[in-house]
Motif scaffolding. Sequence first.
Motif, PDB file in Angstrom:
ATOM      1  N   ALA A 152       0.834  -1.205   0.000  1.00  0.00           N
ATOM      2  CA  ALA A 152       0.000   0.000   0.000  1.00  0.00           C
ATOM      3  C   ALA A 152       0.869   1.254   0.000  1.00  0.00           C
ATOM      4  CB  ALA A 152      -0.925  -0.006   1.215  1.00  0.00           C
ATOM      5  N   GLY A 153       1.947   1.225   0.767  1.00  0.00           N
ATOM      6  CA  GLY A 153       2.858   2.375   0.781  1.00  0.00           C
ATOM      7  C   GLY A 153       3.522   2.607  -0.566  1.00  0.00           C
ATOM      8  N   LEU A 154       3.983   1.532  -1.174  1.00  0.00           N
ATOM      9  CA  LEU A 154       4.592   1.679  -2.512  1.00  0.00           C
ATOM     10  C   LEU A 154       3.557   2.125  -3.533  1.00  0.00           C
ATOM     11  CD1 LEU A 154       6.891  -1.480  -2.620  1.00  0.00           C
ATOM     12  CD2 LEU A 154       7.604   0.901  -2.414  1.00  0.00           C
ATOM     13  N   GLY A 155       2.362   1.566  -3.432  1.00  0.00           N
ATOM     14  CA  GLY A 155       1.293   1.966  -4.348  1.00  0.00           C
ATOM     15  C   GLY A 155       0.917   3.427  -4.175  1.00  0.00           C
ATOM     16  N   TRP A 156       0.865   3.894  -2.925  1.00  0.00           N
ATOM     17  CA  TRP A 156       0.554   5.299  -2.669  1.00  0.00           C
ATOM     18  C   TRP A 156       1.644   6.198  -3.258  1.00  0.00           C
ATOM     19  CZ3 TRP A 156       3.337   8.740   0.420  1.00  0.00           C
ATOM     20  CH2 TRP A 156       2.728   9.979   0.611  1.00  0.00           C
TER      21      TRP A 156
ATOM     22  N   GLY B 267       1.105   6.326  -6.853  1.00  0.00           N
ATOM     23  CA  GLY B 267      -0.202   6.816  -7.263  1.00  0.00           C
ATOM     24  C   GLY B 267      -1.195   5.707  -7.574  1.00  0.00           C
ATOM     25  N   HIS B 268      -0.919   4.495  -7.119  1.00  0.00           N
ATOM     26  CA  HIS B 268      -1.783   3.337  -7.371  1.00  0.00           C
ATOM     27  C   HIS B 268      -1.965   2.546  -6.076  1.00  0.00           C
ATOM     28  CE1 HIS B 268      -1.459   3.845 -11.718  1.00  0.00           C
ATOM     29  NE2 HIS B 268      -0.155   4.013 -11.553  1.00  0.00           N
ATOM     30  N   THR B 269      -2.611   3.163  -5.088  1.00  0.00           N
ATOM     31  CA  THR B 269      -2.726   2.523  -3.771  1.00  0.00           C
ATOM     32  C   THR B 269      -3.487   1.211  -3.853  1.00  0.00           C
ATOM     33  OG1 THR B 269      -2.727   4.707  -2.779  1.00  0.00           O
ATOM     34  CG2 THR B 269      -3.423   2.876  -1.387  1.00  0.00           C
ATOM     35  N   ARG B 270      -4.623   1.214  -4.538  1.00  0.00           N
ATOM     36  CA  ARG B 270      -5.434  -0.002  -4.620  1.00  0.00           C
ATOM     37  C   ARG B 270      -4.665  -1.118  -5.321  1.00  0.00           C
ATOM     38  NH1 ARG B 270     -10.752   0.654  -7.689  1.00  0.00           N
ATOM     39  NH2 ARG B 270     -10.895   2.364  -6.242  1.00  0.00           N
ATOM     40  N   ALA B 271      -3.981  -0.780  -6.385  1.00  0.00           N
ATOM     41  CA  ALA B 271      -3.188  -1.788  -7.099  1.00  0.00           C
ATOM     42  C   ALA B 271      -2.066  -2.314  -6.201  1.00  0.00           C
ATOM     43  CB  ALA B 271      -2.612  -1.204  -8.380  1.00  0.00           C
ATOM     44  N   GLY B 272      -1.459  -1.440  -5.406  1.00  0.00           N
ATOM     45  CA  GLY B 272      -0.400  -1.871  -4.497  1.00  0.00           C
ATOM     46  C   GLY B 272      -0.899  -2.868  -3.477  1.00  0.00           C
ATOM     47  N   VAL B 273      -2.085  -2.604  -2.923  1.00  0.00           N
ATOM     48  CA  VAL B 273      -2.660  -3.523  -1.943  1.00  0.00           C
ATOM     49  C   VAL B 273      -3.005  -4.851  -2.605  1.00  0.00           C
ATOM     50  CG1 VAL B 273      -4.673  -3.931  -0.480  1.00  0.00           C
ATOM     51  CG2 VAL B 273      -3.520  -1.723  -0.417  1.00  0.00           C
ATOM     52  N   LEU B 274      -3.650  -4.802  -3.754  1.00  0.00           N
ATOM     53  CA  LEU B 274      -4.083  -6.040  -4.419  1.00  0.00           C
ATOM     54  C   LEU B 274      -2.904  -6.888  -4.889  1.00  0.00           C
ATOM     55  CD1 LEU B 274      -7.168  -4.747  -6.424  1.00  0.00           C
ATOM     56  CD2 LEU B 274      -7.130  -6.066  -4.302  1.00  0.00           C
TER      57      LEU B 274
ATOM     58  N   LEU C 176       6.050  -1.316  -8.563  1.00  0.00           N
ATOM     59  CA  LEU C 176       7.132  -0.408  -8.924  1.00  0.00           C
ATOM     60  C   LEU C 176       7.292  -0.268 -10.429  1.00  0.00           C
ATOM     61  CD1 LEU C 176       9.804  -1.332  -6.234  1.00  0.00           C
ATOM     62  CD2 LEU C 176       8.417   0.745  -6.368  1.00  0.00           C
ATOM     63  N   ARG C 177       6.847  -1.267 -11.178  1.00  0.00           N
ATOM     64  CA  ARG C 177       6.936  -1.199 -12.644  1.00  0.00           C
ATOM     65  C   ARG C 177       5.782  -0.399 -13.265  1.00  0.00           C
ATOM     66  NH1 ARG C 177      11.058  -2.270 -15.545  1.00  0.00           N
ATOM     67  NH2 ARG C 177       9.769  -3.185 -17.153  1.00  0.00           N
ATOM     68  N   LEU C 178       4.729  -0.118 -12.491  1.00  0.00           N
ATOM     69  CA  LEU C 178       3.606   0.660 -13.011  1.00  0.00           C
ATOM     70  C   LEU C 178       4.045   2.106 -13.231  1.00  0.00           C
ATOM     71  CD1 LEU C 178       0.693  -0.555 -10.696  1.00  0.00           C
ATOM     72  CD2 LEU C 178       1.064  -1.167 -13.088  1.00  0.00           C
ATOM     73  N   PRO C 179       3.530   2.750 -14.268  1.00  0.00           N
ATOM     74  CA  PRO C 179       3.869   4.164 -14.461  1.00  0.00           C
ATOM     75  C   PRO C 179       3.228   5.007 -13.358  1.00  0.00           C
ATOM     76  CG  PRO C 179       2.202   3.496 -16.017  1.00  0.00           C
ATOM     77  CD  PRO C 179       2.632   2.257 -15.302  1.00  0.00           C
ATOM     78  N   ARG C 180       3.878   6.096 -13.032  1.00  0.00           N
ATOM     79  CA  ARG C 180       3.332   6.984 -12.004  1.00  0.00           C
ATOM     80  C   ARG C 180       2.006   7.576 -12.494  1.00  0.00           C
ATOM     81  NH1 ARG C 180       6.505   8.939  -7.788  1.00  0.00           N
ATOM     82  NH2 ARG C 180       8.650   8.228  -7.883  1.00  0.00           N
ATOM     83  N   ALA C 181       1.056   7.648 -11.591  1.00  0.00           N
ATOM     84  CA  ALA C 181      -0.241   8.237 -11.933  1.00  0.00           C
ATOM     85  C   ALA C 181      -0.088   9.755 -12.022  1.00  0.00           C
ATOM     86  CB  ALA C 181      -1.276   7.878 -10.884  1.00  0.00           C
ATOM     87  N   GLY C 182      -0.716  10.358 -13.012  1.00  0.00           N
ATOM     88  CA  GLY C 182      -0.669  11.803 -13.159  1.00  0.00           C
ATOM     89  C   GLY C 182       0.590  12.317 -13.808  1.00  0.00           C
ATOM     90  N   CYS C 183       1.476  11.444 -14.255  1.00  0.00           N
ATOM     91  CA  CYS C 183       2.723  11.880 -14.883  1.00  0.00           C
ATOM     92  C   CYS C 183       2.729  11.551 -16.371  1.00  0.00           C
ATOM     93  CB  CYS C 183       3.919  11.214 -14.206  1.00  0.00           C
ATOM     94  SG  CYS C 183       4.167  11.792 -12.538  1.00  0.00           S
ATOM     95  N   SER C 184       1.558  11.542 -16.970  1.00  0.00           N
ATOM     96  CA  SER C 184       1.528  11.236 -18.390  1.00  0.00           C
ATOM     97  C   SER C 184       2.013  12.453 -19.186  1.00  0.00           C
ATOM     98  CB  SER C 184       0.115  10.851 -18.823  1.00  0.00           C
ATOM     99  OG  SER C 184      -0.753  11.940 -18.584  1.00  0.00           O
ATOM    100  N   VAL C 185       2.397  12.226 -20.395  1.00  0.00           N
ATOM    101  CA  VAL C 185       2.901  13.282 -21.258  1.00  0.00           C
ATOM    102  C   VAL C 185       1.711  14.117 -21.732  1.00  0.00           C
ATOM    103  CG1 VAL C 185       4.116  13.754 -23.412  1.00  0.00           C
ATOM    104  CG2 VAL C 185       4.794  11.819 -21.975  1.00  0.00           C
ATOM    105  N   PRO C 186       1.773  15.419 -21.568  1.00  0.00           N
ATOM    106  CA  PRO C 186       0.647  16.255 -22.005  1.00  0.00           C
ATOM    107  C   PRO C 186       0.546  16.268 -23.528  1.00  0.00           C
ATOM    108  CG  PRO C 186       2.461  17.635 -21.296  1.00  0.00           C
ATOM    109  CD  PRO C 186       2.844  16.207 -20.988  1.00  0.00           C
ATOM    110  N   PRO C 187      -0.643  16.550 -24.059  1.00  0.00           N
ATOM    111  CA  PRO C 187      -0.789  16.602 -25.513  1.00  0.00           C
ATOM    112  C   PRO C 187       0.000  17.791 -26.072  1.00  0.00           C
ATOM    113  CG  PRO C 187      -2.786  17.353 -24.440  1.00  0.00           C
ATOM    114  CD  PRO C 187      -1.880  16.832 -23.373  1.00  0.00           C
ATOM    115  N   PRO C 188       0.372  17.703 -27.316  1.00  0.00           N
ATOM    116  CA  PRO C 188       1.144  18.818 -27.894  1.00  0.00           C
ATOM    117  C   PRO C 188       0.267  20.070 -28.015  1.00  0.00           C
ATOM    118  CG  PRO C 188       0.586  17.239 -29.573  1.00  0.00           C
ATOM    119  CD  PRO C 188       0.163  16.653 -28.276  1.00  0.00           C
ATOM    120  N   LEU C 189       0.923  21.238 -27.958  1.00  0.00           N
ATOM    121  CA  LEU C 189       0.209  22.489 -28.101  1.00  0.00           C
ATOM    122  C   LEU C 189      -0.200  22.698 -29.549  1.00  0.00           C
ATOM    123  CD1 LEU C 189       2.479  24.759 -25.877  1.00  0.00           C
ATOM    124  CD2 LEU C 189       0.206  23.879 -25.314  1.00  0.00           C
TER     125      LEU C 189
END
Length: 94
Positions: free
Chosen positions: A48-52, A55-62, A76-89
């Motif tokens: 749960a701590g690693l998942g938090w 950014g994937h607390t539920r996945a960490g617990v499961l 640890l191999r999951l991509p960070r939540a909220g760190c996706s690449v923004p769309p181009p301008l």
Amino acid sequence: MDELLSKALQGVDLQAPGAFWQVFANLMALVPWTALTLWSVFFVVVGAGLGWWRGHTRAGVLWALALGPIGWLVVLRLPRAGCSVPPPLPPRRR
């Protein structure tokens, strides 16, 4: 091996219809349930701590609940939540 077999068959009539369940109950009595439960809780808390952190607390617990410390590697191999690449301008208009 003989010691384990004698503990599993202790007090069991092998000709009785419920002999399997008696052997099963004897084997389950040999399992260190307290230690297994405490280790499982530890694995889930760390998962749960690693998942938090990722950014994937539920996945960490499961994953930790299903795979134990191997689940930590999955989280640890999951991509960070909220760190996706923004769309181009859009291109600038003149």
